[in-house]
Scaffold this active site. Structure first.
Site, PDB file in Angstrom:
ATOM      1  N   GLY A 127       0.850  -1.189   0.000  1.00 15.78           N
ATOM      2  CA  GLY A 127       0.000   0.000   0.000  1.00 15.78           C
ATOM      3  C   GLY A 127       0.880   1.232   0.000  1.00 15.78           C
ATOM      4  O   GLY A 127       2.085   1.146   0.241  1.00 15.78           O
ATOM      5  N   LYS A 128       0.321   2.369  -0.293  1.00 14.20           N
ATOM      6  CA  LYS A 128       1.081   3.623  -0.185  1.00 14.20           C
ATOM      7  C   LYS A 128       0.094   4.776  -0.155  1.00 14.20           C
ATOM      8  O   LYS A 128      -1.002   4.682  -0.722  1.00 14.20           O
ATOM      9  CB  LYS A 128       2.020   3.788  -1.379  1.00 14.20           C
TER      10      LYS A 128
END
Ligand code: NAD
Length: 442
Positions: A127-128
């Site tokens: 994720g980011k």
């Protein structure tokens, strides 16, 4: 000055360089990341169905965050969270505050997290997050309101079994603390496992601050053995002097390397006799950046900071942003070893050129995986409620990173590919296997 010799060929200003390269090389960071995937997926001969399950991000969220500024006005900030995968565990990845954040950049960074977690074998996925903001223009209380609003707005996405953020460019332990507090207040309980990279006082892990650079150093030690480079007589240039870059300088210096050049957003500095990393760290702590470092040290300010990447050094450590080495400047890179502390510092064309020129690259998804590895150890400690001494954390980190390096090196020799392709071969195999075992629900 020594660093200027032989580097002047087709020279231009940084702005002209950026715009011409972006135009000619079409620097879409996400497209570039997918190119890395495609090369390894082809070698592995994985099916269209397998590719469909693991290549594109699963969820992309964009929000507009209203934040009250100190003067009473309300400003709207665009923000993202991308969950690339949850195949091998919760999504995991930092939150970046930067004026140039785009959804494609966040997608690429989330993609790299999936394969980074897989290459080091920790049970998490990718994720980011990102907010389009220049945090240096905000007061501390504006920064706190923005950070809390980001977390509150995306509250349902996060959770220790869903998506666990961490720091990235321009975010730090204090910001993680505000975000953890926001989440805990909403749930009316102490929930430190929702985010990592927190201060030690509220459930952070010993060794997290230096973990990204420490992991890079474990990789560099192995690479140096393989390449028969003696670290004690090696020279190093480092681009970026934030969390990753400054600890990289300190730890490589402790290993006996001579740090001849460092840089940040305010310029690059060179001293052929070696820069003392602690001196530069103190300067940044006092002045926020390296600006004026030439006045308090023997280092000279370089005319063009981009030339740092072309210095005749043994080890080059990009530790700033993506797309720094492109097809324009790759041919002038002279280092023997590139240790990618930053994510995506080389474009695919630069990668080809540098590999062709016999330069050994420790790819980002392996080289900077120390950060997420200790984030994982922090999350484990949060869930146990029992905290380890730094020695224990470093021991685990060294074992995980050193074994991962060896696996990637063996894969690179077995398939006769460079280390980046090898890292993706290892990682894609693991993600594909996990996705297959889980199967398709409904
Ligand atoms: P940071 O905000 O602490 O530091 C970034 C540094 O880069 C600053 O010194 C800044 O001045 C400098 N910089 C920005 N633009 C530059 C330019 N054009 N030229 C030279 N320097 C420039 O961020 P960080 O956490 O150290 O992250 C740096 C890189 O490492 C990023 O690519 C990030 O994704 C990657 N990374 C960080 C972690 C982590 O745990 N912090 C983990 C893995 C990867």
């Amino acid at each position: 000055m020594a660093y200027l010799s032989g580097l002047k060929e087709d020279k231009m200003t940084k702005e002209a360089f950026d715009s011409s390269v972006h135009e000619r090389e079409k620097l879409n960071t996400f497209d570039n990341a997918l190119k890395q995937f495609d090369i390894a997926a082809k070698i592995l001969n994985i099916s269209e169905n397998q590719i469909a399950m693991i290549k594109e991000p699963r969820r992309i969220t964009e929000v507009k965050l209203p934040v009250r500024m100190d003067d009473g006005s309300i400003k709207i900030f665009t923000a993202y969270r991308v969950q690339h995968s949850v195949a091998r565990g919760p999504a995991k990845g930092g939150i970046r505050f930067h004026p140039d954040v785009t959804v494609d950049e966040v997608k690429a960074l989330a993609f790299w997290m999936t394969y980074k977690c897989a290459v080091v074998g920790i049970p998490m996925s990718g994720g980011k997050g990102g907010v389009v903001v220049d945090p240096s223009k905000l007061s501390k209380s504006e920064l706190e309101r923005l950070s809390r609003r980001y977390f509150a707005e995306l509250l349902d996405l996060f959770g220790e079994n869903k998506d666990v953020p961490a720091p990235d460019v321009n975010t730090n332990p204090q910001i993680m603390g505000w975000m953890m507090d926001t989440y805990s207040m909403h749930h009316q309980q102490y929930l430190p496992g929702v985010i990592t990279g927190k201060p030690l006082e509220i459930g952070g892990s010993a060794g997290r601050a230096s973990a990204t650079a420490q992991g890079m150093v474990f990789c560099v030690r192995e690479a140096a053995k393989h390449l028969k480079i003696d670290l004690k007589s090696s020279t190093v240039a480092i681009q970026g002097y934030g969390n990753a870059g400054s600890f990289a300088a300190k730890l490589l210096h402790e290993d006996g390397c001579k740090i001849v050049a460092i840089s940040d957003i305010d310029g690059a500095f060179y001293d052929e006799n070696g820069i003392l990393p602690e001196e530069a760290i103190k300067h940044v702590a006092k002045n926020k950046t390296l600006k004026g470092f030439e006045k308090v040290s023997k280092a000279k300010r370089m005319d063009d900071p981009m030339e740092l990447l072309e210095l005749d050094v043994d080890i080059l450590v990009p530790a700033a942003l993506e797309n720094q080495i492109t097809k324009e400047n790759a041919k002038r890179v002279k280092a023997k070893l590139i240790a990618e502390c930053a994510n995506g510092p080389l474009t695919p064309k630069a990668d080809e050129t540098v590999t062709r020129n016999g330069i050994f690259i420790i790819p980002d998804i392996l080289c900077n995986a120390g950060g997420v590895t200790v984030s994982y150890l922090e999350w484990v400690q949060n869930r146990m409620g029992y905290y380890w001494a730094e020695e224990r954390v470093l021991e685990d980190l060294e074992r995980i990173i050193t074994n991962s390096f060896k696996t990637v090196l063996e894969t690179s020799l077995e398939y006769k590919v460079n280390m980046r392709v090898a890292a993706f071969i290892v990682a894609i195999s693991r993600v594909t296997k996990a996705a297959e075992i889980r199967g398709l629900y409904a």
